[in-house]
Design a protein around this motif. Sequence first.
Motif, PDB file in Angstrom:
ATOM      1  N   ILE A  15       0.799  -1.278   0.170  1.00 18.63           N
ATOM      2  CA  ILE A  15      -0.008   0.134   0.087  1.00 18.63           C
ATOM      3  C   ILE A  15       0.845   1.178   0.044  1.00 18.63           C
ATOM      4  O   ILE A  15       0.574   2.215  -0.663  1.00 18.63           O
ATOM      5  N   ALA A  16       1.989   1.407   0.690  1.00 17.78           N
ATOM      6  CA  ALA A  16       2.825   2.355   0.878  1.00 17.78           C
ATOM      7  C   ALA A  16       3.625   2.625  -0.466  1.00 17.78           C
ATOM      8  O   ALA A  16       3.401   3.628  -1.123  1.00 17.78           O
ATOM      9  N   LEU A  17       3.822   1.633  -1.179  1.00 17.00           N
ATOM     10  CA  LEU A  17       4.492   1.623  -2.485  1.00 17.00           C
ATOM     11  C   LEU A  17       3.373   2.258  -3.618  1.00 17.00           C
ATOM     12  O   LEU A  17       3.972   3.182  -4.198  1.00 17.00           O
ATOM     13  N   ASN A  18       2.453   1.743  -3.439  1.00 13.53           N
ATOM     14  CA  ASN A  18       1.219   2.247  -4.229  1.00 13.53           C
ATOM     15  C   ASN A  18       1.252   3.690  -4.078  1.00 13.53           C
ATOM     16  O   ASN A  18       0.855   4.373  -5.004  1.00 13.53           O
ATOM     17  N   ARG A  19       0.967   4.189  -2.777  1.00 10.88           N
ATOM     18  CA  ARG A  19       0.681   5.590  -2.389  1.00 10.88           C
ATOM     19  C   ARG A  19       1.855   6.403  -2.891  1.00 10.88           C
ATOM     20  O   ARG A  19       1.659   7.435  -3.450  1.00 10.88           O
ATOM     21  N   PHE A  20       3.062   5.920  -2.848  1.00  8.79           N
ATOM     22  CA  PHE A  20       4.342   6.461  -3.211  1.00  8.79           C
ATOM     23  C   PHE A  20       4.136   6.849  -4.744  1.00  8.79           C
ATOM     24  O   PHE A  20       4.260   7.922  -5.586  1.00  8.79           O
ATOM     25  N   ALA A  21       3.810   5.607  -5.393  1.00 11.26           N
ATOM     26  CA  ALA A  21       3.580   5.769  -7.065  1.00 11.26           C
ATOM     27  C   ALA A  21       2.687   6.886  -7.564  1.00 11.26           C
ATOM     28  O   ALA A  21       2.726   7.740  -8.368  1.00 11.26           O
ATOM     29  N   GLN A  22       1.646   6.699  -6.762  1.00 12.52           N
ATOM     30  CA  GLN A  22       0.544   7.862  -7.162  1.00 12.52           C
ATOM     31  C   GLN A  22       0.851   9.187  -6.870  1.00 12.52           C
ATOM     32  O   GLN A  22       0.535   9.970  -7.677  1.00 12.52           O
ATOM     33  N   GLY A  23       1.434   9.198  -5.542  1.00 18.87           N
ATOM     34  CA  GLY A  23       2.072  10.592  -5.404  1.00 18.87           C
ATOM     35  C   GLY A  23       3.021  11.161  -6.541  1.00 18.87           C
ATOM     36  O   GLY A  23       3.157  12.368  -6.814  1.00 18.87           O
ATOM     37  N   ALA A  24       4.043  10.363  -6.904  1.00 18.53           N
ATOM     38  CA  ALA A  24       5.015  10.681  -7.896  1.00 18.53           C
ATOM     39  C   ALA A  24       4.347  11.210  -9.122  1.00 18.53           C
ATOM     40  O   ALA A  24       4.656  12.001  -9.881  1.00 18.53           O
ATOM     41  N   ARG A  25       3.397  10.401  -9.437  1.00 17.68           N
ATOM     42  CA  ARG A  25       2.713  10.697 -10.610  1.00 17.68           C
ATOM     43  C   ARG A  25       1.873  12.087 -10.628  1.00 17.68           C
ATOM     44  O   ARG A  25       1.994  12.745 -11.550  1.00 17.68           O
ATOM     45  N   VAL A  26       1.155  12.405  -9.520  1.00 15.33           N
ATOM     46  CA  VAL A  26       0.537  13.470  -9.333  1.00 15.33           C
ATOM     47  C   VAL A  26       1.388  14.840  -9.399  1.00 15.33           C
ATOM     48  O   VAL A  26       1.360  15.634 -10.107  1.00 15.33           O
ATOM     49  N   ALA A  27       2.562  14.466  -8.589  1.00 15.51           N
ATOM     50  CA  ALA A  27       3.678  15.596  -8.637  1.00 15.51           C
ATOM     51  C   ALA A  27       4.455  15.740  -9.983  1.00 15.51           C
ATOM     52  O   ALA A  27       4.484  16.722 -10.459  1.00 15.51           O
ATOM     53  N   GLY A  28       4.702  14.707 -10.880  1.00 17.80           N
ATOM     54  CA  GLY A  28       5.009  14.967 -12.165  1.00 17.80           C
ATOM     55  C   GLY A  28       4.183  15.637 -12.898  1.00 17.80           C
ATOM     56  O   GLY A  28       4.447  16.590 -13.811  1.00 17.80           O
ATOM     57  N   HIS A  29       2.651  15.445 -12.812  1.00 16.83           N
ATOM     58  CA  HIS A  29       1.794  16.014 -13.846  1.00 16.83           C
ATOM     59  C   HIS A  29       1.641  17.380 -13.280  1.00 16.83           C
ATOM     60  O   HIS A  29       1.570  18.474 -14.065  1.00 16.83           O
ATOM     61  N   GLY A  30       1.615  17.696 -11.998  1.00 20.25           N
ATOM     62  CA  GLY A  30       1.865  19.137 -11.457  1.00 20.25           C
ATOM     63  C   GLY A  30       2.954  20.120 -11.951  1.00 20.25           C
ATOM     64  O   GLY A  30       2.579  21.111 -12.216  1.00 20.25           O
ATOM     65  N   LEU A  31       4.119  19.496 -12.087  1.00 16.25           N
ATOM     66  CA  LEU A  31       5.412  20.015 -12.255  1.00 16.25           C
ATOM     67  C   LEU A  31       5.395  20.468 -13.799  1.00 16.25           C
ATOM     68  O   LEU A  31       5.546  21.507 -14.225  1.00 16.25           O
ATOM     69  N   LEU A  32       4.728  19.603 -14.625  1.00 12.74           N
ATOM     70  CA  LEU A  32       4.359  19.851 -15.910  1.00 12.74           C
ATOM     71  C   LEU A  32       3.395  21.137 -16.074  1.00 12.74           C
ATOM     72  O   LEU A  32       3.633  21.909 -17.098  1.00 12.74           O
ATOM     73  N   VAL A  33       2.412  20.944 -15.473  1.00 15.09           N
ATOM     74  CA  VAL A  33       1.603  21.943 -15.324  1.00 15.09           C
ATOM     75  C   VAL A  33       2.028  23.390 -15.019  1.00 15.09           C
ATOM     76  O   VAL A  33       1.812  24.481 -15.527  1.00 15.09           O
ATOM     77  N   LEU A  34       2.868  23.355 -14.076  1.00 19.98           N
ATOM     78  CA  LEU A  34       3.516  24.458 -13.507  1.00 19.98           C
ATOM     79  C   LEU A  34       4.426  25.082 -14.700  1.00 19.98           C
ATOM     80  O   LEU A  34       4.470  26.351 -15.052  1.00 19.98           O
ATOM     81  N   ASP A  35       5.136  24.171 -15.160  1.00 19.03           N
ATOM     82  CA  ASP A  35       6.185  24.635 -16.204  1.00 19.03           C
ATOM     83  C   ASP A  35       5.485  25.286 -17.260  1.00 19.03           C
ATOM     84  O   ASP A  35       5.656  26.423 -17.972  1.00 19.03           O
ATOM     85  N   ALA A  36       4.170  24.754 -17.862  1.00 20.98           N
ATOM     86  CA  ALA A  36       3.448  25.235 -19.119  1.00 20.98           C
ATOM     87  C   ALA A  36       2.804  26.686 -18.365  1.00 20.98           C
ATOM     88  O   ALA A  36       3.030  27.723 -19.303  1.00 20.98           O
ATOM     89  N   GLY A  37       2.365  26.739 -17.278  1.00 19.09           N
ATOM     90  CA  GLY A  37       1.985  27.948 -16.733  1.00 19.09           C
ATOM     91  C   GLY A  37       2.873  29.297 -16.737  1.00 19.09           C
ATOM     92  O   GLY A  37       2.642  30.256 -17.228  1.00 19.09           O
TER      93      GLY A  37
END
Length: 134
Positions: A15-37
């Motif tokens: 469960i911890a690994l799955n949560r980490f993977a989900q958090g990393a995915r969200v952070a990656g998408h967030g950074l891409l949106v921040l860069d584009a913004g």
Amino acid sequence: RSAKPITFTDSRQGIALNRFAQGARVAGHGLLVLDAGMRVRKVAQDYEAGADWERTATIETVGLSFGFLSGATASWAVTGGLGLLLGATPVGWVILIAGGIAAGYVEGTVGDQTTNRFATQLYDRSGMFAGFTQ
């Protein structure tokens, strides 16, 4: 030789690994949106200042696109290669994830900077963009 799957001593580790993977995915998408913004803001500032905003938009779009592609490719290559070597242990997974993030960031940054220089030179030398706005 093939990599062994991670073995967990209990379900909490999975469960911890799955949560980490989900958090990393969200952070990656967030950074891409921040860069584009930030790039959109730069174009808007040039527009408001009466500068050549079309040039800025072209250069920033090319830089974002190539930076994303080169970063994703480098991250994929590193995690694929290291995955066979390190994927068998939890420590290996941490090294694998960190290596993929680092490779993606470095290559994405270098790809963006290199492409921005190239796009600037191409835009400035080419007349094909002249006359878009009157």
